[in-house]
Design a protein around this motif. Sequence first.
Motif, PDB file in Angstrom:
ATOM      1  N   UNK A  41      47.217  45.956  30.332  1.00 19.99           N
ATOM      2  CA  UNK A  41      46.142  44.963  30.231  1.00 19.99           C
ATOM      3  C   UNK A  41      46.606  43.630  30.812  1.00 19.99           C
ATOM      4  N   UNK A  42      47.853  43.233  30.475  1.00 21.56           N
ATOM      5  CA  UNK A  42      48.389  41.979  31.019  1.00 21.56           C
ATOM      6  C   UNK A  42      48.431  42.023  32.546  1.00 21.56           C
ATOM      7  N   UNK A  43      48.970  43.115  33.075  1.00 19.32           N
ATOM      8  CA  UNK A  43      49.120  43.226  34.522  1.00 19.32           C
ATOM      9  C   UNK A  43      47.770  43.275  35.237  1.00 19.32           C
ATOM     10  N   UNK A  44      46.770  43.858  34.594  1.00 21.29           N
ATOM     11  CA  UNK A  44      45.426  43.916  35.191  1.00 21.29           C
ATOM     12  C   UNK A  44      44.694  42.592  35.070  1.00 21.29           C
ATOM     13  N   UNK A  45      45.292  41.661  34.298  1.00 24.93           N
ATOM     14  CA  UNK A  45      44.633  40.382  34.028  1.00 24.93           C
ATOM     15  C   UNK A  45      45.428  39.204  34.570  1.00 24.93           C
TER      16      UNK A  45
END
Length: 249
Positions: free
Chosen positions: A88-92
């Motif tokens: 989620x962090x990497x996609x955000x």
Amino acid sequence: MNIDNYFKTRRTVRRYSSREVEPQLLKEMLEEASHAPTTGNMQLYSVIVTRSEEGKRALAPLHFNQPSATGCSVLLTFCIDYNRFVKWCEASDAVPGYDNFQSFMTGALDTCIFAQQFNTIAEMHGLGCCYLGTTTYTAPEIAKVLNLPKRVIPLVTLTVGYPEGDAPLSDRIPVEGIIHEEAYHDYSVEDIRDIYAEKEAREDSRKFIEENGKTTLAQVFTDVRYPRENNERFSKIYYDFIRENFLME
């Protein structure tokens, strides 16, 4: 339900009837458990639900073939899960920094709280549960069976089902042996003897001592149940698995 009576008389259940835990009930209880406290509202856990006989038979040897692993209706493997949060962090457009011991402990606390909240909810619904203490011993093999990706670490396992017969009430040391007012007050030899006197006097404790050829109950723990060589062997297995799949050193 008398809440005080429930907690004082709760039992670990290892023998289950053939009655199945309905999937919808299980889902509702897990949803309720997910409202347990969690660090920063991150919910750093997942649970793998094993219902099939094939799945339970695959996991049973990794839990030393404890009968409840195959006798239960549902086997739940609770895992620390940073895979979901990191993705989620990497996609955000955020850079995660969670491949460290502090983050591991955060995930472990979240997972244990979630598992115990589920345990309590399940028991309040008339179900029985048993923690299997073998999850950390065989984590690499469990991860293979359950197809766990990196950053997902098995931590605790619960067997769940409707009780078959009555389960024994577990003994506990007096609460006076646990509480420390304002600061920790170390124990004298007399304190220790008082705290463990009732446990040592139990008939099942005397039986453990005799069956294992020991002279004290403490020796059953140090020499038979949890000896140093086993602790060190399983420590290395689990630490190496964590280092490879979580700490990424």
